[in-house]
Write a protein that holds these residues in place. Structure first.
Motif, PDB file in Angstrom:
ATOM      1  N   LEU A 104       0.830  -1.208   0.000  1.00 38.53           N
ATOM      2  CA  LEU A 104       0.000   0.000   0.000  1.00 38.53           C
ATOM      3  C   LEU A 104       0.863   1.256   0.000  1.00 38.53           C
ATOM      4  N   LEU A 105       1.893   1.273   0.836  1.00 44.43           N
ATOM      5  CA  LEU A 105       2.781   2.440   0.877  1.00 44.43           C
ATOM      6  C   LEU A 105       3.536   2.607  -0.433  1.00 44.43           C
ATOM      7  N   GLY A 106       3.961   1.493  -1.003  1.00 43.54           N
ATOM      8  CA  GLY A 106       4.665   1.568  -2.282  1.00 43.54           C
ATOM      9  C   GLY A 106       3.803   2.192  -3.358  1.00 43.54           C
ATOM     10  N   ALA A 107       2.531   1.786  -3.415  1.00 46.88           N
ATOM     11  CA  ALA A 107       1.614   2.354  -4.401  1.00 46.88           C
ATOM     12  C   ALA A 107       1.363   3.829  -4.131  1.00 46.88           C
ATOM     13  N   ALA A 108       1.201   4.178  -2.863  1.00 47.01           N
ATOM     14  CA  ALA A 108       0.967   5.579  -2.494  1.00 47.01           C
ATOM     15  C   ALA A 108       2.149   6.453  -2.895  1.00 47.01           C
ATOM     16  N   ILE A 109       3.346   5.981  -2.615  1.00 44.61           N
ATOM     17  CA  ILE A 109       4.550   6.760  -2.921  1.00 44.61           C
ATOM     18  C   ILE A 109       4.725   6.940  -4.420  1.00 44.61           C
ATOM     19  N   ASP A 127      10.419  12.704   1.611  1.00 46.64           N
ATOM     20  CA  ASP A 127      11.590  12.561   2.470  1.00 46.64           C
ATOM     21  C   ASP A 127      11.240  11.932   3.815  1.00 46.64           C
ATOM     22  N   VAL A 128       9.964  11.876   4.126  1.00 47.00           N
ATOM     23  CA  VAL A 128       9.477  11.161   5.300  1.00 47.00           C
ATOM     24  C   VAL A 128       8.886   9.810   4.905  1.00 47.00           C
ATOM     25  N   LEU A 129       8.071   9.793   3.863  1.00 46.78           N
ATOM     26  CA  LEU A 129       7.343   8.581   3.507  1.00 46.78           C
ATOM     27  C   LEU A 129       8.231   7.474   2.953  1.00 46.78           C
ATOM     28  N   VAL A 130       9.251   7.824   2.197  1.00 54.25           N
ATOM     29  CA  VAL A 130      10.114   6.770   1.644  1.00 54.25           C
ATOM     30  C   VAL A 130      10.903   6.059   2.751  1.00 54.25           C
ATOM     31  N   PRO A 131      11.509   6.779   3.710  1.00 51.05           N
ATOM     32  CA  PRO A 131      12.144   6.064   4.827  1.00 51.05           C
ATOM     33  C   PRO A 131      11.149   5.224   5.633  1.00 51.05           C
ATOM     34  N   VAL A 132       9.919   5.703   5.769  1.00 46.56           N
ATOM     35  CA  VAL A 132       8.887   4.921   6.454  1.00 46.56           C
ATOM     36  C   VAL A 132       8.616   3.632   5.682  1.00 46.56           C
ATOM     37  N   TYR A 133       8.466   3.752   4.383  1.00 48.03           N
ATOM     38  CA  TYR A 133       8.218   2.588   3.529  1.00 48.03           C
ATOM     39  C   TYR A 133       9.314   1.528   3.699  1.00 48.03           C
ATOM     40  N   ALA A 156      12.146   6.534  11.748  1.00 48.57           N
ATOM     41  CA  ALA A 156      12.571   6.897  10.387  1.00 48.57           C
ATOM     42  C   ALA A 156      11.914   8.199   9.945  1.00 48.57           C
ATOM     43  N   ALA A 157      10.642   8.376  10.304  1.00 47.79           N
ATOM     44  CA  ALA A 157       9.934   9.602   9.945  1.00 47.79           C
ATOM     45  C   ALA A 157      10.551  10.816  10.624  1.00 47.79           C
ATOM     46  N   LYS A 158      10.945  10.655  11.875  1.00 49.21           N
ATOM     47  CA  LYS A 158      11.581  11.763  12.596  1.00 49.21           C
ATOM     48  C   LYS A 158      12.913  12.140  11.952  1.00 49.21           C
ATOM     49  N   LYS A 159      13.682  11.144  11.540  1.00 47.45           N
ATOM     50  CA  LYS A 159      14.937  11.431  10.841  1.00 47.45           C
ATOM     51  C   LYS A 159      14.649  12.117   9.508  1.00 47.45           C
ATOM     52  N   GLY A 160      13.581  11.682   8.846  1.00 47.29           N
ATOM     53  CA  GLY A 160      13.212  12.280   7.568  1.00 47.29           C
ATOM     54  C   GLY A 160      12.838  13.741   7.704  1.00 47.29           C
ATOM     55  N   ILE A 161      12.064  14.076   8.720  1.00 44.73           N
ATOM     56  CA  ILE A 161      11.653  15.477   8.879  1.00 44.73           C
ATOM     57  C   ILE A 161      12.853  16.336   9.259  1.00 44.73           C
ATOM     58  N   ASP A 162      13.770  15.780  10.043  1.00 47.83           N
ATOM     59  CA  ASP A 162      14.997  16.526  10.361  1.00 47.83           C
ATOM     60  C   ASP A 162      15.819  16.763   9.100  1.00 47.83           C
ATOM     61  N   GLY A 189       5.875  16.904   5.021  1.00 42.58           N
ATOM     62  CA  GLY A 189       6.618  15.878   5.749  1.00 42.58           C
ATOM     63  C   GLY A 189       6.165  15.788   7.191  1.00 42.58           C
ATOM     64  N   MET A 190       5.877  16.951   7.800  1.00 40.09           N
ATOM     65  CA  MET A 190       5.434  16.955   9.190  1.00 40.09           C
ATOM     66  C   MET A 190       4.066  16.315   9.339  1.00 40.09           C
ATOM     67  N   SER A 191       3.141  16.583   8.424  1.00 40.50           N
ATOM     68  CA  SER A 191       1.827  15.936   8.532  1.00 40.50           C
ATOM     69  C   SER A 191       1.948  14.429   8.331  1.00 40.50           C
ATOM     70  N   SER A 192       2.875  14.004   7.472  1.00 40.39           N
ATOM     71  CA  SER A 192       3.124  12.565   7.302  1.00 40.39           C
ATOM     72  C   SER A 192       3.673  11.963   8.591  1.00 40.39           C
ATOM     73  N   LEU A 193       4.607  12.664   9.215  1.00 44.88           N
ATOM     74  CA  LEU A 193       5.157  12.206  10.485  1.00 44.88           C
ATOM     75  C   LEU A 193       4.062  12.069  11.535  1.00 44.88           C
ATOM     76  N   ILE A 194       3.184  13.057  11.620  1.00 49.75           N
ATOM     77  CA  ILE A 194       2.104  13.007  12.605  1.00 49.75           C
ATOM     78  C   ILE A 194       1.231  11.780  12.376  1.00 49.75           C
ATOM     79  N   MET A 195       0.920  11.487  11.126  1.00 51.24           N
ATOM     80  CA  MET A 195       0.069  10.332  10.832  1.00 51.24           C
ATOM     81  C   MET A 195       0.728   9.024  11.243  1.00 51.24           C
ATOM     82  N   VAL A 196       2.006   8.866  10.934  1.00 53.89           N
ATOM     83  CA  VAL A 196       2.715   7.639  11.303  1.00 53.89           C
ATOM     84  C   VAL A 196       2.822   7.535  12.822  1.00 53.89           C
ATOM     85  N   ARG A 197       3.173   8.620  13.457  1.00 51.11           N
ATOM     86  CA  ARG A 197       3.324   8.623  14.917  1.00 51.11           C
ATOM     87  C   ARG A 197       2.006   8.294  15.613  1.00 51.11           C
TER      88      ARG A 197
END
Length: 205
Positions: A104-109, A127-133, A156-162, A189-197
C-alpha cells in the motif's frame, strides 16, 4: 466502527489538532497546509461515518475522495492520490500486515512521485514517507512484528523530517525562496510524520 476506522479517526483528530503548527511550518509556502489537512480529514471523518462497507479498500478510497473533493493547494491532491493509489491495490479482503503495508505504501509513494513530479531529496513529504516505507521491506522487517515495524517507521519519519531542514525546497511555493528555505521543516513531511506517529500511538492501546 471497525478498528481501521477507529485508527483513522484517531489520526485525523491528531492532525486537526496540529492545524496551527502545520500552517506555521507552511509560512515558506501558502501558510495553509494545516487548514487544508483539517478540512480534508473533517470531510473524511464525516464520509467514513456514513460508510457501510468498511473494508480497507473502501476506507482508503473514501479518505482519498474526501481529500480530492475538499482540498486545494499542493499537498491535498498529493495525499488524495496517495490514498486512492493505496486503495487501488487492495482487494476486498486486504488486511494490515507487513507485506500489505509495504504494498500500500509503495503504491501511495509512486502516486505521489508521478503526481508531484518529485522524488526524495527535494524537501517534500517523500523525504518522510520513503524512509517509512523502507521499514516494511523484507530487508528491514525481517523477524519483526507489524507493531515493531511501525515503531521503527516513527523513528525513520523523525529522521526524515529533520533531513528536510537541511535542504532547500525545489517544489511548490517554497521553492521560490530557494536556499532561504533551509532550516525549515517541510509541512507535508510533518503531517506525514504526525500520521505515522499517531498510528503507532493508537496501536499502543
Amino acid at each position: 466502527m471497525t478498528r481501521l476506522k477507529d485508527a483513522v479517526d484517531h489520526i485525523a483528530k491528531a492532525v486537526i489538532k496540529q492545524r496551527d503548527l502545520l500552517d506555521r511550518l507552511d509560512s515558506i509556502g501558502d501558510s495553509d497546509h494545516g487548514t487544508n489537512m483539517a478540512r480534508g480529514f473533517n470531510a473524511a471523518i464525516e464520509a467514513l461515518d456514513a460508510l457501510e462497507d468498511d473494508s480497507t479498500k473502501n476506507v482508503l478510497h473514501t479518505i482519498g475522495t474526501a481529500f480530492s473533493e475538499n482540498i486545494g493547494g499542493a499537498s491535498g491532491p498529493l495525499y488524495a492520490t496517495a490514498f486512492l493509489r493505496a486503495a487501488s491495490v487492495c482487494d476486498k479482503d486486504t488486511t494490515f500486515n507487513i507485506e500489505n503495508v509495504e504494498k500500500l505504501l509503495g503504491a501511495a509513494i509512486e502516486g505521489i512521485k508521478k503526481r508531484g513530479h518529485s522524488d526524495v531529496g527535494e524537501k517534500t513529504m517523500l523525504d518522510v514517507l520513503v524512509p517509512v516505507y523502507r521499514c516494511f521491506t523484507p530487508e528491514q522487517a525481517k523477524d519483526k512484528t507489524l507493531y515493531q515495524c511501525i515503531e521503527a517507521a516513527v523513528k525513520a519519519a523523525k529522521k526524515g523530517i529533520d533531513y528536510t531542514k537541511t535542504i532547500p525546497a525545489t517544489k511548490g511555493r517554497a521553492s521560490y525562496i530557494g536556499e532561504r528555505s533551509v532550516g525549515h521543516e517541510d509541512p507535508g513531511g510533518m503531517s506525514s510524520l504526525i500520521m505515522v506517529r499517531e498510528l503507532f500511538n493508537f496501536l499502543k492501546y
